[in-house]
Design a protein around this motif. Structure first.
Motif, PDB file in Angstrom:
ATOM      1  N   TRP A 169      -0.792  18.285  -0.015  1.00 29.37           N
ATOM      2  CA  TRP A 169      -0.173  17.699  -1.246  1.00 29.37           C
ATOM      3  C   TRP A 169       0.597  18.625  -2.092  1.00 29.37           C
ATOM      4  N   ASP A 170       1.416  18.517  -2.674  1.00 30.45           N
ATOM      5  CA  ASP A 170       2.081  19.550  -3.373  1.00 30.45           C
ATOM      6  C   ASP A 170       1.478  19.598  -4.919  1.00 30.45           C
ATOM      7  N   GLU A 171       1.901  20.484  -5.738  1.00 32.18           N
ATOM      8  CA  GLU A 171       1.277  20.528  -7.119  1.00 32.18           C
ATOM      9  C   GLU A 171       1.490  19.460  -7.964  1.00 32.18           C
ATOM     10  N   GLN A 172       2.415  18.278  -7.609  1.00 35.46           N
ATOM     11  CA  GLN A 172       2.588  17.183  -8.418  1.00 35.46           C
ATOM     12  C   GLN A 172       1.722  15.900  -7.942  1.00 35.46           C
ATOM     13  N   GLY A 173       1.072  16.159  -6.871  1.00 36.97           N
ATOM     14  CA  GLY A 173       0.221  15.131  -6.117  1.00 36.97           C
ATOM     15  C   GLY A 173       1.037  14.273  -5.067  1.00 36.97           C
ATOM     16  N   TYR A 174       2.108  14.627  -4.475  1.00 35.46           N
ATOM     17  CA  TYR A 174       2.936  14.006  -3.615  1.00 35.46           C
ATOM     18  C   TYR A 174       2.618  14.901  -2.373  1.00 35.46           C
ATOM     19  N   LEU A 175       2.667  13.878  -1.279  1.00 33.71           N
ATOM     20  CA  LEU A 175       2.544  14.453   0.355  1.00 33.71           C
ATOM     21  C   LEU A 175       3.658  15.230   0.798  1.00 33.71           C
TER      22      LEU A 175
ATOM     23  N   LEU B  15       1.163   7.399   7.688  1.00 32.60           N
ATOM     24  CA  LEU B  15       1.813   6.629   6.910  1.00 32.60           C
ATOM     25  C   LEU B  15       0.562   5.350   7.024  1.00 32.60           C
ATOM     26  N   TRP B  16       0.002   5.250   8.375  1.00 30.75           N
ATOM     27  CA  TRP B  16      -1.178   4.360   8.357  1.00 30.75           C
ATOM     28  C   TRP B  16      -2.307   4.744   7.559  1.00 30.75           C
ATOM     29  N   ALA B  17      -2.603   5.947   7.144  1.00 31.87           N
ATOM     30  CA  ALA B  17      -3.765   6.282   6.358  1.00 31.87           C
ATOM     31  C   ALA B  17      -3.311   5.939   4.814  1.00 31.87           C
ATOM     32  N   LEU B  18      -2.124   6.059   4.567  1.00 33.47           N
ATOM     33  CA  LEU B  18      -1.756   5.752   3.053  1.00 33.47           C
ATOM     34  C   LEU B  18      -1.690   4.243   3.004  1.00 33.47           C
ATOM     35  N   MET B  19      -1.342   3.401   3.931  1.00 36.47           N
ATOM     36  CA  MET B  19      -1.073   2.126   3.639  1.00 36.47           C
ATOM     37  C   MET B  19      -2.463   1.295   4.010  1.00 36.47           C
ATOM     38  N   GLY B  20      -3.008   1.749   4.840  1.00 37.66           N
ATOM     39  CA  GLY B  20      -4.418   1.414   5.223  1.00 37.66           C
ATOM     40  C   GLY B  20      -4.237   0.375   6.481  1.00 37.66           C
ATOM     41  N   GLU B  21      -2.986   0.141   6.902  1.00 36.92           N
ATOM     42  CA  GLU B  21      -2.938  -0.556   8.232  1.00 36.92           C
ATOM     43  C   GLU B  21      -1.574  -0.094   8.742  1.00 36.92           C
ATOM     44  N   GLU B  22      -1.720  -0.523   9.970  1.00 38.58           N
ATOM     45  CA  GLU B  22      -0.602  -0.123  11.019  1.00 38.58           C
ATOM     46  C   GLU B  22       1.027  -0.158  10.299  1.00 38.58           C
TER      47      GLU B  22
ATOM     48  N   GLY C  87       3.089  -3.603  -2.585  1.00 38.96           N
ATOM     49  CA  GLY C  87       2.612  -2.485  -2.458  1.00 38.96           C
ATOM     50  C   GLY C  87       2.348  -1.815  -1.064  1.00 38.96           C
ATOM     51  N   GLN C  88       3.091  -2.528  -0.272  1.00 40.23           N
ATOM     52  CA  GLN C  88       2.761  -2.232   1.105  1.00 40.23           C
ATOM     53  C   GLN C  88       4.353  -1.532   1.982  1.00 40.23           C
ATOM     54  N   LEU C  89       5.087  -0.935   1.140  1.00 42.16           N
ATOM     55  CA  LEU C  89       6.168  -0.407   1.572  1.00 42.16           C
ATOM     56  C   LEU C  89       6.072   1.221   1.263  1.00 42.16           C
ATOM     57  N   VAL C  90       6.387   2.181   2.454  1.00 39.62           N
ATOM     58  CA  VAL C  90       6.503   3.324   2.276  1.00 39.62           C
ATOM     59  C   VAL C  90       7.689   3.906   2.704  1.00 39.62           C
ATOM     60  N   ALA C  91       8.284   4.706   1.902  1.00 36.34           N
ATOM     61  CA  ALA C  91       9.503   5.449   2.398  1.00 36.34           C
ATOM     62  C   ALA C  91       9.142   6.796   2.716  1.00 36.34           C
ATOM     63  N   SER C  92       9.643   7.145   3.789  1.00 42.17           N
ATOM     64  CA  SER C  92       9.266   8.768   4.084  1.00 42.17           C
ATOM     65  C   SER C  92      10.909   9.311   4.580  1.00 42.17           C
ATOM     66  N   TRP C  93      11.194  10.419   4.171  1.00 39.32           N
ATOM     67  CA  TRP C  93      12.384  11.176   4.018  1.00 39.32           C
ATOM     68  C   TRP C  93      12.200  12.559   4.781  1.00 39.32           C
TER      69      TRP C  93
END
Length: 208
Positions: free
Chosen positions: A7-13, A99-106, A136-142
């Motif tokens: 986690w960075d200093e701003q709390g982002y993964l 991503l699974w851990a962040l969302m709580g599901e596959e 709340g079940q959308l995650v964007a990875s860059w």
């Protein structure tokens, strides 16, 4: 997962060097080859938005795009549908675990976008354009494919804005964007950001 310690200093993964320089080079070389050989790919389904932000903006098949389009803002969509390399990258097991851990599901992949120039988009929520079946079940990875410096179109975001109650577009009564109502949505978000004292931040990244 062990990787959740990043986690960075701003709390982002942040996952520094998650992908090797070799993998980054492979992806960049693959995109190069698509542009170079596009006219010969008669059955290629790849779609690209070209000349974004100009009067010549349009969506078309990559095989029909002019070479000059690559020198301007563009978005190349859904390479994962045809490319095993891109699939292996976006579905890489340890990234999927996070991503699974962040969302709580596959997690499932709904799309990929490749671009070489900063999009220049106004602030927005991806859920306006890609609403998930459950809120709340959308995650964007860059994945950075070059050294992202201040002059290279870094990612700008507003920490904490994900907690703002979703804007409901009046015509549809949903969170799905209506083009003519976007000014209303942006005004709502602007007011909420100011009300909660949220501040803009910039994320720069290294390749991989």
């Amino acid at each position: 997962p062990e990787q959740l310690r990043f986690w960075d200093e701003q709390g982002y993964l942040v996952l520094p060097a998650h992908f090797s320089n070799e993998r980054v080079h492979e992806i960049n070389s693959y995109v190069d080859s698509l542009w170079e050989k596009r006219e010969a790919m008669s059955k290629s389904p790849y779609v690209v938005d070209i000349f974004l932000g100009t009067p010549n903006e349009k969506r078309m098949l990559l095989r029909d795009a002019p070479a000059s389009a690559r020198q301007h803002n563009y978005k190349l969509y859904d390479l994962y549908l045809e490319s095993q390399l891109v699939r292996d990258t976006v579905l890489e097991p340890s990234l999927a675990d996070i991503l699974w851990a962040l969302m709580g599901e596959e997690p499932l992949v709904c799309n990929t976008i490749n671009f070489e120039w900063g999009s220049g988009q106004e602030y927005h929520f991806d859920t306006w354009y890609m609403p998930p079946p459950e809120t709340g079940q959308l995650v964007a990875s860059w994945i950075a494919l070059e050294d992202i410096i201040d002059e290279a179109g870094p990612l700008k975001f507003v920490p904490g804005s994900h907690k703002i109650p979703p804007f409901i577009f009046p015509k549809s009564g949903t969170t799905i964007a209506s083009f003519d109502e976007l000014p209303l949505a942006r005004e709502y978000i602007k007011n909420e950001v100011e009300k909660h004292g949220l501040k803009e931040a910039t994320f720069t990244g290294k390749p991989g």
